[in-house]
Design an enzyme around this catalytic site. Sequence first.
Site, short mmCIF file in Angstrom:
data_model
loop_
_atom_site.label_atom_id
_atom_site.label_comp_id
_atom_site.label_asym_id
_atom_site.label_seq_id
_atom_site.Cartn_x
_atom_site.Cartn_y
_atom_site.Cartn_z
N GLY A 10 0.85 -1.34 -0.02
CA GLY A 10 0.11 -0.01 -0.03
C GLY A 10 0.79 1.23 0.07
N GLY A 14 -1.21 7.71 0.95
CA GLY A 14 -1.41 7.69 2.30
C GLY A 14 -0.30 7.35 3.27
N ASP A 59 -2.22 -7.38 -6.72
CA ASP A 59 -3.32 -7.09 -5.98
C ASP A 59 -3.43 -8.22 -4.78
OD1 ASP A 59 -6.19 -7.37 -4.77
OD2 ASP A 59 -6.89 -6.92 -6.67
N ASN A 86 0.59 -2.62 5.32
CA ASN A 86 -0.19 -1.50 5.35
C ASN A 86 -1.44 -1.42 4.47
OD1 ASN A 86 -0.45 1.73 5.70
ND2 ASN A 86 -0.20 1.12 3.61
N TYR A 152 -15.86 -3.59 8.59
CA TYR A 152 -14.46 -2.77 8.66
C TYR A 152 -13.96 -3.22 10.07
CZ TYR A 152 -10.50 0.27 8.64
OH TYR A 152 -9.42 0.97 8.83
N PRO A 182 -4.13 3.29 14.37
CA PRO A 182 -4.34 4.91 14.28
C PRO A 182 -5.77 4.99 14.39
CG PRO A 182 -2.96 4.16 12.59
CD PRO A 182 -3.77 2.95 13.02
N GLY A 183 -6.20 6.11 15.01
CA GLY A 183 -7.54 6.97 14.71
C GLY A 183 -7.67 7.45 13.43
N VAL A 185 -6.76 9.31 10.26
CA VAL A 185 -5.53 9.82 9.38
C VAL A 185 -6.03 10.22 8.20
CG1 VAL A 185 -3.35 9.08 8.59
CG2 VAL A 185 -4.43 7.77 10.54
N THR A 187 -6.17 10.60 4.64
CA THR A 187 -5.32 9.93 3.61
C THR A 187 -6.58 9.71 2.50
OG1 THR A 187 -5.92 7.70 4.20
CG2 THR A 187 -3.57 8.57 5.02
#
Length: 251
Positions: A10, A14, A59, A86, A152, A182-183, A185, A187
């Site tokens: 990834g 971001g 992919d 990531n 998710y 993280p909270g 972000v 991106t």
Amino acid sequence: MAKRTAFITGATSGIGEATARLLAKSEFRLIICGRRDDRLKALADELSKQTEVTTLSFDVRNQPEVASAISSLPAQWKDIDVLINNAGNAHGMDPIQKGSLTDWDAMIDINVKGLLYVSKEIIPGMTERKRGHIINLGSIAGKEVYPNGNVYCASKYAVDALTQGMRLDLNAFGIKVTSINPGLVDTEFSSVRFKGDTARAANVYKGMTPLKGEDIADIILYTLQVPAHVVLADITVFPTAQASAAVVKRD
Ligand code: NDP
Ligand code: 8X3
């Protein structure tokens, strides 16, 4: 000292892209991955002025493609010291009774199975060499479920479980395993989640200052630079305006 080889999934936007940019300035050579080949090539051209860089386009959902891409690495790129899992996204944000099968499949296939497919190719080299560091991008969504986050959140809870499982199973091999959660972000994450609805995506960060990809990259680099006898096992990071998955102070 010889540079360490870091494999980043990834890396085309971001957090992954910011991490590639930061690691290129430090003691790392990079294997950068993503599906958008044009972006990978442009980033590799830019960063190769600072360090050795190679690209792999695949992919993560497609296991044979993952295996063949990683096995195509030439000998000088095969000893991967750092794996940064990531690649991932949210797809949709609907209540469970209205969720789309396509979105559910995408999140489970990318965030969970994709992480496993990549790890499956890279972990054996680490166990053989008895060293390595795996960093998995979890989320606050893998620590707390929030309304309409259902699948998710489930995918990120699975990442949390896999991180713990990796830490236990790879302990005997001296391999470090880190989870970064993280909270908010800012991106392309929200724009992917809302399928290109940029107004809805911008609304996620309205009236508050979100984290940037660079903030997470700083933490990743720090995690990679602590002494050999130290591992940062599990890191949750919020923007100052955020107190939990659903509590955010907005002006
Ligand atoms: P971005 O949308 O900016 O980046 C997502 C990256 O994942 C892209 O490089 C994309 O590359 C790659 N990717 C997505 N699907 C696939 C696929 N099927 N195969 C290969 N690569 C894929 O989002 P972020 O940088 O924010 O997200 C990075 C990670 O951080 C994710 O795991 C996300 O869940 C997590 N996270 C993000 C937060 C946020 O608020 N932004 C907070 C907490 C965690 P390409 O499209 O070129 O394939
Ligand atoms: C991304 C952060 O709060 O949108 O994982 O789930 S959140």
